[in-house]
Design an enzyme around this catalytic site. Structure first.
Site, PDB file in Angstrom:
ATOM      1  N   GLU A 166      35.217  48.290  37.596  1.00 61.54           N
ATOM      2  CA  GLU A 166      35.111  46.870  37.212  1.00 61.54           C
ATOM      3  C   GLU A 166      33.691  46.321  37.326  1.00 61.54           C
ATOM      4  O   GLU A 166      33.391  45.519  38.211  1.00 61.54           O
ATOM      5  CB  GLU A 166      36.105  46.003  37.996  1.00 61.54           C
ATOM      6  CG  GLU A 166      37.546  46.299  37.638  1.00 61.54           C
ATOM      7  CD  GLU A 166      38.509  45.151  37.918  1.00 61.54           C
ATOM      8  OE1 GLU A 166      38.090  44.121  38.476  1.00 61.54           O
ATOM      9  OE2 GLU A 166      39.693  45.279  37.555  1.00 61.54           O
ATOM     10  N   GLU A 367      44.101  50.742  36.375  1.00 60.29           N
ATOM     11  CA  GLU A 367      44.792  49.779  37.240  1.00 60.29           C
ATOM     12  C   GLU A 367      45.720  48.927  36.400  1.00 60.29           C
ATOM     13  O   GLU A 367      45.372  48.548  35.282  1.00 60.29           O
ATOM     14  CB  GLU A 367      43.818  48.812  37.936  1.00 60.29           C
ATOM     15  CG  GLU A 367      43.044  49.405  39.072  1.00 60.29           C
ATOM     16  CD  GLU A 367      42.206  48.363  39.827  1.00 60.29           C
ATOM     17  OE1 GLU A 367      42.604  47.173  39.875  1.00 60.29           O
ATOM     18  OE2 GLU A 367      41.167  48.753  40.360  1.00 60.29           O
TER      19      GLU A 367
HETATM   20  C1  NOJ Z   1      40.840  44.845  40.423  1.00 57.75           C
HETATM   21  C2  NOJ Z   1      40.113  45.560  41.511  1.00 57.75           C
HETATM   22  O1  NOJ Z   1      39.545  46.753  41.059  1.00 57.75           O
HETATM   23  C3  NOJ Z   1      40.936  45.754  42.749  1.00 57.75           C
HETATM   24  O2  NOJ Z   1      40.062  46.062  43.782  1.00 57.75           O
HETATM   25  C4  NOJ Z   1      41.772  44.517  43.024  1.00 57.75           C
HETATM   26  O3  NOJ Z   1      42.425  44.567  44.259  1.00 57.75           O
HETATM   27  C5  NOJ Z   1      42.784  44.369  41.892  1.00 57.75           C
HETATM   28  N1  NOJ Z   1      42.081  44.222  40.650  1.00 57.75           N
HETATM   29  C6  NOJ Z   1      43.732  43.191  42.044  1.00 57.75           C
HETATM   30  O4  NOJ Z   1      43.049  42.010  42.006  1.00 57.75           O
END
Ligand code: NOJ
Length: 461
Positions: A166, A367
């Site tokens: 991200e 994710e």
């Molecule tokens: C994106 C992130 O990569 C992760 O660390 C986070 O906990 C999740 N989304 C949920 O917000």
């Protein structure tokens, strides 16, 4: 038409180092910017910190056994850079390396394929102090050295590496703070470590250094990893959803997705900043060379996308951009996180756009998941029916994409366990497994049963 996912599809779960490991100052680990940020009162809800978190550093065996029990065939974890190089560069800390060797051995012995992310935001504090973090190209170079070193150390156990997780979240959250539109003009403000407040020009330079760090790391992994090691990135690409499923609307959504991601995904896959991006940025545009663009677009084996929400809805238009974006409506359904706009179709369109815009041959959903108001019921169980609703809806759309021939190789549910949800602390639970953070007791939620069944049958249940 088959309702199964492709043969060999990975059913994974994900976590990251700072969010679960704890042991923040053990075995020679140096501090990270998240240690510093969370130790400063007022930054995190309830002043929670990742000092202990899920104590995964000590309980990893139990945690791997739980993953096996819920039927995961892959695990995406991240490596804490300051465990390996406590000062960011220099002499490696073998105790840190050994932890990831033990973890990946345990995974392999349990039949779970390890997927390692090299950067999930916990930058060594010393690189922040020395170079102001990603504001300097030196950090991108140090990242590549560390990435190459880890590919060498773990290459016999880990076949898949993700460079950076991200880009958008850690760059914009950490170096300026950013607003997410959640409907009706309402915005949710997000921030994070190191908590800098840069100008737009400086921020564009940080963006550029982050993608450069990715490209340099890809090259270092190829140079120092084993033959056959595969590498890609994991980005929360912004996704435009077409208002209608007609060819014109789909084209408009593709155009929008390419422009919305000009600074990260697009430049990494095309090796150029779009004209529109450079024009729009004007004097704030990043400074870069052609050589750097080549490095940034180093060939990849796969692309990882984190998909939670639609970014905008789109229709065709005569405007120069070739699309018109429709705002999210006030009444749009949401999940528990304030930013979490609900629309399962985004996980159909995100990989679809990646294939049609850039011809990518292997895509991972790195994710997907949701926070929910989970509690342990009187009978000791956790009934997260909204998470099951969410998963069934999103995975049905993902299955539709694979049935259409979109090359999705696997799915990683966020998250294996409840954990430290950054500025929200421990109050927002994303896990398939409930964690009592006072006792460290783990309890499988109802969604874990759902996941086990789906993974075993390789289809939505
Ligand atoms: C994106 C992130 O990569 C992760 O660390 C986070 O906990 C999740 N989304 C949920 O917000």
């Amino acid at each position: 038409m088959s309702s199964s996912f492709p043969k060999g599809f990975f059913w994974g779960v994900g976590t990251s180092s700072y969010q679960i490991e704890g042991a923040w100052n053990e075995d020679g680990k140096g501090p990270s910017i998240w240690d510093t940020y969370a130790h400063t009162p007022g930054h995190i809800k309830n002043n929670d910190t990742g000092d202990v978190a899920n104590d995964h550093y000590h309980r990893y065996r139990e945690d791997v056994a739980l993953m096996k029990d819920i039927g995961a065939t892959a695990y995406r974890f991240s490596i804490a850079w300051p465990r390996i190089f406590p000062q960011g560069t220099g002499e490696p800390n073998t105790k840190g390396v050994d932890f990831y060797k033990r973890l990946t051995d345990e995974l392999r012995a349990s039949g779970i394929e390890p997927f390692a992310t090299l950067y999930h935001w916990d930058l060594p504090q010393s690189l922040q102090d020395k170079y102001r973090g990603w504001q300097s190209k030196e950090t991108a170079k140090a990242f590549a050295d560390y990435a190459g070193y880890m590919a060498g150390q773990l290459g016999d156990r880990v076949k898949h590496f993700f460079t950076i997780n991200e880009f958008r979240s850690f760059v914009e959250g950490g170096y300026q703070g950013f607003d997410v539109q959640v409907g009706g003009g309402k915005k949710v403000h997000l921030g994070g470590a190191p908590g800098s407040q840069l100008s737009n020009g400086e921020l564009n330079q940080v963006r550029h250094h982050a993608v450069l760090g990715h490209g340099l790391a890809v090259q270092a992994i190829r140079a120092r990893g084993r033959a056959g090691t595969k590498v890609g990135f994991a980005e929360n690409m912004l996704t435009a959803v077409p208002v209608m499923e007609t060819p014109e609307y789909v084209k408009a959504a593709e155009r929008a997705t390419r422009e919305l991601n000009a600074d990260f995904t697009t430049v990494m896959l095309e090796g150029r900043y779009t004209d529109n991006y450079l024009k729009k940025s004007g004097k704030d545009a990043p400074r870069f060379s052609d050589d750097e663009l080549k490095t940034i677009a180093s060939p990849l084996d796969f692309v990882g996308i984190n998909v939670y929400k639609p970014n905008i809805y789109v229709m065709p238009s005569d405007e120069a951009a070739g699309y018109h974006s429709i705002p999210i409506n006030t009444s749009h359904p949401k999940m528990q996180s304030a930013w979490h706009v609900f629309d399962p179709e985004c996980i159909y369109w995100a990989p679809h756009h990646v294939q049609s815009l850039w011809g990518v041959k292997s895509i991972f959903i790195t994710e997907n998941g949701c926070g929910a108001s989970d509690v342990v019921a009187e009978d000791g169980k956790v009934y997260d029916s909204d998470r099951i609703m969410f998963l069934r809806a999103y995975l049905s759309q993902l299955q539709r994409a694979t049935a259409d021939g979109v090359p999705v190789s696997g799915y990683f549910l966020w998250s294996a366990q409840d954990n430290f949800e950054w500025i929200d602390g421990y109050g927002n639970r994303f896990g398939l497994i409930y964690v009592d953070f006072k006792t460290q007791k783990r309890t499988q939620k109802l969604s874990a049963q759902w996941f086990r069944e789906a993974a075993a049958l390789n289809m939505v249940v």
